[in-house]
Write a protein that holds these residues in place. Structure first.
Motif, PDB file in Angstrom:
ATOM      1  N   PHE A  41       0.715  -1.070  -0.242  1.00 25.25           N
ATOM      2  CA  PHE A  41      -0.014   0.514   0.344  1.00 25.25           C
ATOM      3  C   PHE A  41       0.870   1.356  -0.054  1.00 25.25           C
ATOM      4  N   PHE A  42       2.140   1.380   0.352  1.00 31.15           N
ATOM      5  CA  PHE A  42       2.848   2.672   0.033  1.00 31.15           C
ATOM      6  C   PHE A  42       3.560   2.415  -0.762  1.00 31.15           C
ATOM      7  N   LEU A  43       3.562   1.349  -1.307  1.00 37.06           N
ATOM      8  CA  LEU A  43       4.318   1.929  -3.476  1.00 37.06           C
ATOM      9  C   LEU A  43       3.339   2.263  -3.626  1.00 37.06           C
ATOM     10  N   ILE A  44       1.829   1.491  -4.122  1.00 36.64           N
ATOM     11  CA  ILE A  44       0.946   2.147  -3.866  1.00 36.64           C
ATOM     12  C   ILE A  44       0.475   3.393  -4.192  1.00 36.64           C
ATOM     13  N   TYR A  45       0.389   4.304  -2.657  1.00 40.16           N
ATOM     14  CA  TYR A  45       0.105   6.091  -2.272  1.00 40.16           C
ATOM     15  C   TYR A  45       1.722   6.286  -3.194  1.00 40.16           C
ATOM     16  N   LEU A  46       2.661   6.231  -3.328  1.00 39.69           N
ATOM     17  CA  LEU A  46       3.668   6.675  -3.325  1.00 39.69           C
ATOM     18  C   LEU A  46       3.525   6.596  -5.291  1.00 39.69           C
ATOM     19  N   VAL A  47       3.538   6.211  -6.079  1.00 35.09           N
ATOM     20  CA  VAL A  47       3.028   5.625  -7.504  1.00 35.09           C
ATOM     21  C   VAL A  47       2.120   7.045  -7.651  1.00 35.09           C
ATOM     22  N   LEU A  48       0.958   6.684  -6.784  1.00 37.04           N
ATOM     23  CA  LEU A  48      -1.106   7.668  -6.730  1.00 37.04           C
ATOM     24  C   LEU A  48      -0.205   9.213  -7.283  1.00 37.04           C
ATOM     25  N   PHE A  54       2.003  14.979 -11.023  1.00 34.86           N
ATOM     26  CA  PHE A  54       3.002  15.277 -12.071  1.00 34.86           C
ATOM     27  C   PHE A  54       1.705  15.529 -13.011  1.00 34.86           C
ATOM     28  N   ILE A  55       0.977  15.258 -13.058  1.00 38.65           N
ATOM     29  CA  ILE A  55      -0.421  15.647 -13.548  1.00 38.65           C
ATOM     30  C   ILE A  55      -0.358  16.763 -13.360  1.00 38.65           C
ATOM     31  N   ILE A  56      -0.796  17.335 -12.738  1.00 36.32           N
ATOM     32  CA  ILE A  56      -1.286  18.935 -11.951  1.00 36.32           C
ATOM     33  C   ILE A  56      -0.476  19.971 -12.236  1.00 36.32           C
ATOM     34  N   VAL A  57       1.593  19.490 -12.146  1.00 39.05           N
ATOM     35  CA  VAL A  57       2.594  20.475 -11.927  1.00 39.05           C
ATOM     36  C   VAL A  57       2.420  20.459 -13.737  1.00 39.05           C
ATOM     37  N   PHE A  58       2.302  19.784 -14.189  1.00 41.70           N
ATOM     38  CA  PHE A  58       2.339  19.172 -15.637  1.00 41.70           C
ATOM     39  C   PHE A  58       1.792  20.594 -16.652  1.00 41.70           C
ATOM     40  N   PHE A  73      -9.270  17.272 -16.199  1.00 42.94           N
ATOM     41  CA  PHE A  73      -8.071  16.078 -15.759  1.00 42.94           C
ATOM     42  C   PHE A  73      -7.241  16.789 -14.765  1.00 42.94           C
ATOM     43  N   CYS A  74      -7.194  18.172 -14.524  1.00 35.86           N
ATOM     44  CA  CYS A  74      -6.267  18.437 -13.478  1.00 35.86           C
ATOM     45  C   CYS A  74      -7.132  18.375 -12.131  1.00 35.86           C
ATOM     46  N   ASN A  75      -8.151  18.568 -12.296  1.00 32.12           N
ATOM     47  CA  ASN A  75      -9.342  18.524 -10.983  1.00 32.12           C
ATOM     48  C   ASN A  75      -9.422  17.013 -10.454  1.00 32.12           C
ATOM     49  N   LEU A  76      -9.407  15.925 -11.730  1.00 38.54           N
ATOM     50  CA  LEU A  76      -9.413  14.760 -11.474  1.00 38.54           C
ATOM     51  C   LEU A  76      -8.159  14.030 -10.979  1.00 38.54           C
ATOM     52  N   ALA A  77      -7.166  14.699 -11.499  1.00 41.69           N
ATOM     53  CA  ALA A  77      -5.805  14.531 -10.108  1.00 41.69           C
ATOM     54  C   ALA A  77      -5.893  15.196  -9.028  1.00 41.69           C
ATOM     55  N   VAL A  78      -6.408  15.969  -8.233  1.00 45.78           N
ATOM     56  CA  VAL A  78      -7.098  16.695  -7.541  1.00 45.78           C
ATOM     57  C   VAL A  78      -7.358  15.661  -6.642  1.00 45.78           C
ATOM     58  N   ALA A  79      -9.062  15.295  -7.101  1.00 42.24           N
ATOM     59  CA  ALA A  79      -9.806  14.613  -6.808  1.00 42.24           C
ATOM     60  C   ALA A  79      -8.905  13.443  -6.178  1.00 42.24           C
ATOM     61  N   ASP A  80      -8.321  12.590  -6.802  1.00 43.31           N
ATOM     62  CA  ASP A  80      -7.147  11.237  -6.989  1.00 43.31           C
ATOM     63  C   ASP A  80      -6.315  11.289  -5.766  1.00 43.31           C
ATOM     64  N   LEU A  81      -5.329  12.607  -5.087  1.00 40.59           N
ATOM     65  CA  LEU A  81      -4.928  13.277  -4.729  1.00 40.59           C
ATOM     66  C   LEU A  81      -5.308  12.826  -3.192  1.00 40.59           C
ATOM     67  N   ALA A  82      -6.213  13.777  -3.001  1.00 48.82           N
ATOM     68  CA  ALA A  82      -6.689  14.077  -1.830  1.00 48.82           C
ATOM     69  C   ALA A  82      -7.395  12.102  -1.788  1.00 48.82           C
ATOM     70  N   PHE A  83      -7.915  11.571  -2.128  1.00 47.10           N
ATOM     71  CA  PHE A  83      -8.145  10.895  -1.473  1.00 47.10           C
ATOM     72  C   PHE A  83      -7.527   9.502  -1.069  1.00 47.10           C
ATOM     73  N   ASN A 298      -4.858   6.649 -14.003  1.00 49.49           N
ATOM     74  CA  ASN A 298      -4.988   7.857 -14.611  1.00 49.49           C
ATOM     75  C   ASN A 298      -4.430   8.351 -15.082  1.00 49.49           C
ATOM     76  N   PRO A 299      -2.590   8.300 -14.152  1.00 50.11           N
ATOM     77  CA  PRO A 299      -1.839   9.110 -14.719  1.00 50.11           C
ATOM     78  C   PRO A 299      -1.411   8.685 -15.660  1.00 50.11           C
ATOM     79  N   PHE A 300      -1.037   7.252 -16.295  1.00 49.56           N
ATOM     80  CA  PHE A 300      -0.289   6.888 -16.884  1.00 49.56           C
ATOM     81  C   PHE A 300      -1.265   6.667 -18.012  1.00 49.56           C
ATOM     82  N   ILE A 301      -2.657   6.519 -18.264  1.00 50.74           N
ATOM     83  CA  ILE A 301      -3.504   6.850 -19.285  1.00 50.74           C
ATOM     84  C   ILE A 301      -3.663   8.183 -19.767  1.00 50.74           C
ATOM     85  N   TYR A 302      -3.854   9.519 -19.004  1.00 48.41           N
ATOM     86  CA  TYR A 302      -3.094  10.494 -19.774  1.00 48.41           C
ATOM     87  C   TYR A 302      -2.225  10.590 -20.583  1.00 48.41           C
ATOM     88  N   CYS A 303      -0.365   9.760 -19.960  1.00 47.04           N
ATOM     89  CA  CYS A 303       0.396  10.199 -20.733  1.00 47.04           C
ATOM     90  C   CYS A 303       1.221   9.262 -21.835  1.00 47.04           C
TER      91      CYS A 303
END
Length: 333
Positions: A41-48, A54-58, A73-83, A298-303
């Motif tokens: 779960f720690f690795l999942i959180y790091l990747v997530l 990355f998506i938000i900043v890029f 996309f950015c709004n969804l990334a914020v929601a995913d990060l916060a979750f 999601n971020p991998f799909i965006y990229c």
């Protein structure tokens, strides 16, 4: 509250008002695998976290991506990060440090953000479908109907509406009496897991939350299905085969994301309401998968599936490589 041997107190019947909950997690998991699962779960959180940051900043930095689609996309990334930030640290602490206890009010705060962010993601998916629907079915009107300002207002409305809606749901759950048991059969606090522990009549609260869940999950899904059926019909009318492929490829990333988000949730929801016994461990596993896998992938799909972002990344990589090669050539002279 801890007993003398530092184990959490688990109320098994109606005794007194409780001031903490105990997160059970996977009851069938043997203790020797706790550290391994915590690391997973720690690795999942790091990747997530890394992917969504990355998506938000890029997108924020790259001016060519300041378009309606990428605002969503950015709004969804914020929601995913916060979750992920709301839930995963608690899960990791449980399996790394055997920290099963969450205070009464902290559990309700977590429950609020779990459902608030989930509902927000659901409606943002519907906004994605709206964006693609107008772009493909009404391309000439797209620049006038879908603007950055319009999408920003709609995204703000989604966040604000769910903020208030889940505030009411949480307040109603909090108004119930909780006097035991206090064992939550889940890795984090969610609405159903909490209210079923109440020693009050939960019929009204349960019916209200059921109506909201249907609105939040199936309302956007119905619109999304309608939008993509219309998109497919419009794409099939394009005479040029290459044009059909190019047009349809612009919405396949969003379609894949939507399937990741809705299909597992719909299955878990139908299974629980049709009385299908999945077993506690399998039910928790499915819940965790449909909660974290979309935010993780999601971020991998965006990229890698969004051509515009992929082209910019390739261009920047080539520019950087050219500068590095130029410095090496200069240093050898």
């Amino acid at each position: 509250m801890l007993s003398s041997n530092s184990e959490p107190i688990i109320y098994t019947n109606i005794t007194t008002n409780i001031d903490e909950f105990v997160l059970q997690g996977f009851p069938g998991l043997q203790t020797q695998y706790y550290k391994l699962l915590g690391t997973f779960f720690f690795l999942i959180y790091l990747v997530l976290a890394a992917g969504n940051i990355f998506i938000i900043v890029f997108v924020s930095y790259e001016k060519s991506l300041h378009k309606p689609t990428y605002v969503i996309f950015c709004n969804l990334a914020v929601a995913d990060l916060a979750f992920g930030t709301t839930t995963l640290p608690r899960v990791i602490a449980k399996y790394w440090m055997s920290n099963k206890i969450i205070s009464f009010h902290a559990c309700f705060v977590q429950m609020y953000f779990v459902h608030f962010l989930g509902a927000t993601s659901s409606f943002l998916m519907a906004l994605m479908a709206l964006d693609r629907f107008v772009a493909i079915c009404n391309p000439l009107r797209y620049p006038t109907l879908i603007k950055n300002s319009t999408i920003a207002i709609l995204c703000a409305a989604v966040w604000a509406a769910n903020l208030l809606q889940l505030g009411v749901i949480t307040a109603r759950a909090l108004s119930l009496t909780y006097c035991g048991p206090n064992l939550i059969a889940q890795c984090y606090c969610d609405h159903f897991s909490i209210i079923k522990l109440s020693c009050s009549d939960i019929t009204s609260v349960k019916n209200t939350s059921l109506a909201v869940a249907i609105l939040v999950l199936w309302g956007p899904l119905i619109y999304i299905v309608f939008s993509y059926v219309s998109i497919i019909i419009s794409v099939m009318k394009i005479a040029n085969k290459e044009g059909r492929y190019k047009t349809f490829s612009t919405c396949t990333p969003q379609l894949f994301m939507i399937c990741l988000y809705y299909l597992p949730r719909t299955f878990v929801y139908l299974a629980s309401n049709l009385g299908l016994d999945l077993g506690t461990d399998l039910r928790i596993l499915l819940t965790m998968m449909c909660s974290f896998f979309p935010a993780l992938i999601n971020p991998f799909i965006y990229c890698f599936r969004t051509k515009e972002i992929k082209d910019i990344l390739i261009k920047k990589f080539k520019q950087r490589q050219t500068r590095v090669d130029g410095k090496k050539l200069f240093n050898t002279k």
